[in-house]
Design an enzyme around this catalytic site. Structure first.
Site, short mmCIF file in Angstrom:
data_model
loop_
_atom_site.label_atom_id
_atom_site.label_comp_id
_atom_site.label_asym_id
_atom_site.label_seq_id
_atom_site.Cartn_x
_atom_site.Cartn_y
_atom_site.Cartn_z
CG ASN A 84 23.53 19.49 4.76
OD1 ASN A 84 23.23 19.33 5.70
ND2 ASN A 84 23.84 18.50 3.75
CE1 TYR A 151 29.89 21.57 12.89
CE2 TYR A 151 28.29 22.10 15.06
CZ TYR A 151 28.54 22.10 13.58
OH TYR A 151 26.93 21.11 13.28
CE LYS A 155 27.43 23.54 11.29
NZ LYS A 155 26.33 24.03 9.61
CB VAL A 186 20.40 14.09 12.50
CG1 VAL A 186 19.67 13.66 11.49
CG2 VAL A 186 19.84 15.64 12.65
CB THR A 188 24.94 12.38 10.64
OG1 THR A 188 25.17 12.97 11.28
CG2 THR A 188 23.70 13.25 10.82
#
Length: 244
Positions: A84, A151, A155, A186, A188
């Site tokens: 994660n 990024y 991914k 999300v 975060t």
């Protein structure tokens, strides 16, 4: 810990999506080993926290071996590794990014999951229990975002790792199941950082500002519960799924 039948090993479990994952698995009777740079605020006898910086590849395999020293394989019915931990890294056109930041993001987002996946499979190869790896990926693996070159690339790498390892594990006895999950947008710390940037560095920022202002961001606890539910579904090895 060693007497438990269900084990979760998760990276980045101290906050955000990772903390939501930890809470969901603890609530369902799992013993949890959480690997993170910082400690979580969760108080539970079924969690062991390992402080470790996964952006430094040295010692990752040894750290996982130490975790396995505390697990009695004969008593385990199910063991899950969730990769994660991740970082957005610097946002901006690639020529404006520092070499140091690029390397650190690739180490955390791609190299660490590769090393952990490799070590997990080696350490459990003779285990007859159910074994699972879940990679927390992102829609950025498929969608090119201006300013997110590192990024998006890392991914995408995580998705391909998922597919290749699944193909390999289908050919061996007691192979590991592996899937990737896109958790959605999300609420975060990563989202907080995204909203601080200028539009010249991240053209799509208006969409993320609107998601926050409209209350459309997903809750980390809800996402953790949905990841737990997906983990316990019958899925094709190598599946890549999106949380709805």
């Amino acid at each position: 810990m060693a007497s438990e039948e269900k084990i979760l090993i998760v990276t980045g479990g101290s906050k955000g999506i990772g903390k939501g994952i930890v809470e969901a698995y603890l609530a369902n009777g799992y013993s949890v080993f959480s690997i993170s740079r910082t400690k979580t605020s969760i108080e539970n006898d079924s969690i062991v926290e390992i402080q470790f910086d996964l952006s430094k590849s040295e010692g990752i395999e040894g750290m996982l071996m130490q975790i396995f020293d505390n697990i009695y394989s004969q008593q385990i019915k199910r063991i899950v590794l969730i990769n994660n931990a991740g970082t957005l890294g610097e946002i901006g056109r690639i020529e404006n990014l520092s070499a140091e930041n690029i390397l650190a993001a690739v180490q955390l987002n791609t190299v660490a999951p590769l090393l952990l996946t490799s070590a997990f499979i080696k350490l459990t190869k003779d285990w007859a229990c159910e074994k699972k790896i879940i990679n927390i990926s992102s829609g950025a693996a498929q969608n090119p975002y201006y300013g997110w070159s590192v990024y998006c690339a890392t991914k995408t790498s995580l998705d391909m790792i998922t597919k290749v390892v699944a193909a390999e594990q289908e050919t061996v006895k007691n192979g590991v199941k592996i899937i990737a999950i896109y958790p959605g947008v999300v609420d975060t710390d990563m989202q907080t950082e995204i909203r601080k940037h200028k539009k010249e560095d991240f053209i799509a920022i208006d969409r993320f500002l609107e998601l926050k202002s409209s209350g459309s961001l997903l809750n980390p606890q809800t996402v953790g519960e949905k990841i737990f539910a997906i983990d316990h579904q019958e899925l094709e090895n190598g599946s890549i799924l999106r949380i709805e």
